[in-house]
Design an enzyme around this catalytic site. Sequence first.
Site, PDB file in Angstrom:
ATOM      1  N   ARG A 275       0.844  -1.197   0.000  1.00  0.00           N
ATOM      2  CA  ARG A 275       0.000   0.000   0.000  1.00  0.00           C
ATOM      3  C   ARG A 275       0.882   1.253   0.000  1.00  0.00           C
ATOM      4  O   ARG A 275       2.007   1.251   0.497  1.00  0.00           O
ATOM      5  CB  ARG A 275      -0.949  -0.003   1.182  1.00  0.00           C
ATOM      6  CG  ARG A 275      -0.283  -0.020   2.545  1.00  0.00           C
ATOM      7  CD  ARG A 275      -1.322   0.023   3.664  1.00  0.00           C
ATOM      8  NE  ARG A 275      -1.814  -1.304   3.999  1.00  0.00           N
ATOM      9  CZ  ARG A 275      -2.833  -1.535   4.844  1.00  0.00           C
ATOM     10  NH1 ARG A 275      -3.461  -0.525   5.407  1.00  0.00           N
ATOM     11  NH2 ARG A 275      -3.233  -2.757   5.118  1.00  0.00           N
TER      12      ARG A 275
ATOM     13  N   SER B 183      -4.808 -10.287  11.668  1.00  0.00           N
ATOM     14  CA  SER B 183      -5.445  -9.612  10.525  1.00  0.00           C
ATOM     15  C   SER B 183      -5.014  -8.151  10.414  1.00  0.00           C
ATOM     16  O   SER B 183      -5.067  -7.414  11.396  1.00  0.00           O
ATOM     17  CB  SER B 183      -6.961  -9.684  10.713  1.00  0.00           C
ATOM     18  OG  SER B 183      -7.615  -8.777   9.868  1.00  0.00           O
ATOM     19  N   VAL B 184      -4.579  -7.757   9.253  1.00  0.00           N
ATOM     20  CA  VAL B 184      -4.303  -6.335   9.030  1.00  0.00           C
ATOM     21  C   VAL B 184      -5.131  -5.766   7.879  1.00  0.00           C
ATOM     22  O   VAL B 184      -5.262  -4.556   7.744  1.00  0.00           O
ATOM     23  CB  VAL B 184      -2.798  -6.055   8.778  1.00  0.00           C
ATOM     24  CG1 VAL B 184      -1.970  -6.417  10.012  1.00  0.00           C
ATOM     25  CG2 VAL B 184      -2.276  -6.783   7.553  1.00  0.00           C
TER      26      VAL B 184
ATOM     27  N   GLY C 133      -7.647  -5.547  15.527  1.00  0.00           N
ATOM     28  CA  GLY C 133      -7.327  -4.147  15.822  1.00  0.00           C
ATOM     29  C   GLY C 133      -5.890  -3.761  15.585  1.00  0.00           C
ATOM     30  O   GLY C 133      -5.597  -2.604  15.291  1.00  0.00           O
TER      31      GLY C 133
ATOM     32  N   ARG D 173     -16.314  -6.652   4.265  1.00  0.00           N
ATOM     33  CA  ARG D 173     -15.261  -7.553   3.773  1.00  0.00           C
ATOM     34  C   ARG D 173     -14.307  -7.950   4.896  1.00  0.00           C
ATOM     35  O   ARG D 173     -13.775  -9.056   4.901  1.00  0.00           O
ATOM     36  CB  ARG D 173     -14.537  -6.972   2.558  1.00  0.00           C
ATOM     37  CG  ARG D 173     -13.505  -5.857   2.800  1.00  0.00           C
ATOM     38  CD  ARG D 173     -12.104  -6.393   3.136  1.00  0.00           C
ATOM     39  NE  ARG D 173     -11.071  -5.387   2.973  1.00  0.00           N
ATOM     40  CZ  ARG D 173     -10.170  -5.069   3.906  1.00  0.00           C
ATOM     41  NH1 ARG D 173     -10.183  -5.619   5.099  1.00  0.00           N
ATOM     42  NH2 ARG D 173      -9.245  -4.171   3.661  1.00  0.00           N
TER      43      ARG D 173
ATOM     44  N   ALA E 144     -17.280   0.184  15.546  1.00  0.00           N
ATOM     45  CA  ALA E 144     -17.993   0.079  14.274  1.00  0.00           C
ATOM     46  C   ALA E 144     -17.921  -1.321  13.649  1.00  0.00           C
ATOM     47  O   ALA E 144     -18.797  -1.722  12.899  1.00  0.00           O
ATOM     48  CB  ALA E 144     -17.460   1.118  13.285  1.00  0.00           C
TER      49      ALA E 144
ATOM     50  N   LYS F  16      -8.255   0.697  -3.468  1.00  0.00           N
ATOM     51  CA  LYS F  16      -9.088   1.338  -2.461  1.00  0.00           C
ATOM     52  C   LYS F  16      -8.366   2.576  -1.953  1.00  0.00           C
ATOM     53  O   LYS F  16      -7.155   2.545  -1.740  1.00  0.00           O
ATOM     54  CB  LYS F  16      -9.350   0.378  -1.313  1.00  0.00           C
ATOM     55  CG  LYS F  16     -10.185   0.998  -0.182  1.00  0.00           C
ATOM     56  CD  LYS F  16     -10.753  -0.056   0.753  1.00  0.00           C
ATOM     57  CE  LYS F  16      -9.799  -0.468   1.825  1.00  0.00           C
ATOM     58  NZ  LYS F  16     -10.446  -1.301   2.855  1.00  0.00           N
TER      59      LYS F  16
ATOM     60  N   ASP G 190      -3.350  -3.079  13.441  1.00  0.00           N
ATOM     61  CA  ASP G 190      -3.288  -3.003  11.977  1.00  0.00           C
ATOM     62  C   ASP G 190      -2.444  -1.843  11.481  1.00  0.00           C
ATOM     63  O   ASP G 190      -2.566  -1.425  10.342  1.00  0.00           O
ATOM     64  CB  ASP G 190      -4.690  -2.933  11.393  1.00  0.00           C
ATOM     65  CG  ASP G 190      -5.424  -1.685  11.823  1.00  0.00           C
ATOM     66  OD1 ASP G 190      -4.870  -0.931  12.647  1.00  0.00           O
ATOM     67  OD2 ASP G 190      -6.533  -1.453  11.340  1.00  0.00           O
TER      68      ASP G 190
ATOM     69  N   GLU H 148      -4.197   6.250   2.440  1.00  0.00           N
ATOM     70  CA  GLU H 148      -3.548   5.152   1.741  1.00  0.00           C
ATOM     71  C   GLU H 148      -4.275   4.793   0.456  1.00  0.00           C
ATOM     72  O   GLU H 148      -5.502   4.887   0.373  1.00  0.00           O
ATOM     73  CB  GLU H 148      -3.525   3.899   2.631  1.00  0.00           C
ATOM     74  CG  GLU H 148      -2.698   4.057   3.882  1.00  0.00           C
ATOM     75  CD  GLU H 148      -2.723   2.810   4.754  1.00  0.00           C
ATOM     76  OE1 GLU H 148      -1.734   2.577   5.445  1.00  0.00           O
ATOM     77  OE2 GLU H 148      -3.739   2.082   4.715  1.00  0.00           O
TER      78      GLU H 148
END
Lengths: 348, 348
Positions: free
Chosen positions: B53, B300-301, B233, B120, B147, B77, B235, B64
């Site tokens: 990214r 997870s990132v 979280g 997603r 959220a 994105k 990330d 980003e």
Amino acid sequence: MTQPSDKALVPFVSVDNMMRLIHHVGIEPMLRDLADYIEADFKRWELFDKTPRVASHSDVGVIELMPTSDGEAYGFKYVNGHPKNTSEGLQTVTAFGLLADVYTGYPVLLTEMTILTALRTAATSAMVAKHLAPKDARTMAMIGNGAQSEFQTLAMKAICGIEAVRLFDIDRAASEKCARNLAGLGVDVTLCQTPEQAIEGAQILTTCTADKQCATILTDNMVGSGVHINAIGGDCPGKTELAPGILSRSDVFVEYPPQTRIEGEIQQMPEDFPVTELWEVILGRKPGRTSARQITLFDSVGFAIEDFSALRYMRDRIKGTTFFEDLDMLADPDDPRDLFGMLLRAQP
Amino acid sequence: MTQPSDKALVPFVSVDNMMRLIHHVGIEPMLRDLADYIEADFKRWELFDKTPRVASHSDVGVIELMPTSDGEAYGFKYVNGHPKNTSEGLQTVTAFGLLADVYTGYPVLLTEMTILTALRTAATSAMVAKHLAPKDARTMAMIGNGAQSEFQTLAMKAICGIEAVRLFDIDRAASEKCARNLAGLGVDVTLCQTPEQAIEGAQILTTCTADKQCATILTDNMVGSGVHINAIGGDCPGKTELAPGILSRSDVFVEYPPQTRIEGEIQQMPEDFPVTELWEVILGRKPGRTSARQITLFDSVGFAIEDFSALRYMRDRIKGTTFFEDLDMLADPDDPRDLFGMLLRAQP
């Protein structure tokens, strides 16, 4: 439907609104305004975040993202380059751009940039020529009469006082198209049979051809002393337009050396080939044209900061006008943590 | 006004249309469909162009661009991350995305991605948990009730058969908001006073807190054997949620090691800390869960390929529906070389 808050709305300039705006402002005034915005950003060159463009290559073309930021605004352009598109009735290059607020990260403008890029490229060329070309330049040779040619001509007229353009293209129909489009716009147009004929008596030589290969549009013996060369077409690896001998005899000016050494005319030259960064000339820190016999050469590849200037201009210019529509692009719940609640409440 | 050709029109999914589409499809069916698209793309992981990214940092946040391509489609994105936004009534993260045709370079979809990213992310978590969590997992602890929390819960219900969720947040109001939103959606919800209470009897532990600092949401002695940890979280650099001791006792699974080693929980560990790439587990090339006592951990990132899958899903799903509008975003003159002529003919 739910009513989005105004923070969620991003002003969008469509192709149709871009054309309406251009006719409302006038093509030449808009080119002048864009040149002013671009020149202002070249003057504060050092403060920009100069990320290299991010390219995704395929066998048939490239898709690029060109981001930059001045610390207050962030902009990027999406642009593709597909030379084979023309034969399929599509644009070689299409583009759109976005400006965002660095402080919130929220986008503040989305706009078509195919037309805007044509304008900013021409405005950049003319702004640079204003600094480097002979002051008495009145005639430009325009070699390569594709989509950029009319914009280049009008920018050189509006910003440098060019009165006559001499057109050459290997495809006569392209020259005829350019001449037809320029009719009645205040430029004396001559169609030429050869590149040699086109550069006769011209003080500014603009090359803008589209072949993705090392071509030699201008050979060494064609270029006499005292001219300014505005080389637009060599803008990716493997694509050049000028004989190396011309580069050796010229003082070469560039936007951003790391990018130009890969994409520009100077990719033909050794890595330490001397170049001058334009922003330093514009700030008066480095000399531009120093003699009447000097050949100045702008090795233009197009840089993200020019797009940023164009986006800034658009943001300022459309305020209070009808040349945009609001896009409901950003989810903006009343309670930022309650994205799901916003979704639930939107249930029909 | 001039009529743009259909090639110039880009389908755009607004926030309102995204919400209408989600309710039309159903939240859980859409999460399942997204998980299928994401799983399919993990299965062809090797063919993707995995550009890192491109981040533009400021004192208050980051903007980003996350591009990727499978050779046929290109997607990116735009996403910001501004933790201080919440206190100003704005979203920490907003996003939009674009899909383009690699062959022509023309965009084919523009869509809001704030809501789509929430979907997603949850679909990815649940798809991964399907491969790694104990098969009889019926209870999830959800630590951090912002959220993402409702989306995570429903995805785990729809894809892994989770029947109960135990909520904890340092802000009781966030847990109450989450419980209120989940009421009537078929999940047994328990509000908990402490993280320890939340993880009682849970086979899946999801952490999704927002502090941008090295926090320790789960300490080593809190985590027993046999669970699956879904760590969302942590990330970005400097942001982690788990005690290093947990990582040492777990088998750690990641999306893309070069990115996770910088942004994920494993940024706390040595550079050679062993991890397994998820795509290899999903393809059956590497083992996932091998024993009932093993702790599996998804660090997870969020990776560009997951956004690409979501964009592909949207492109396919909106065909023939009314959940989009056409944007006149690309200049497309009849003769590609005659951009200027198109502009002239648009003169009012």
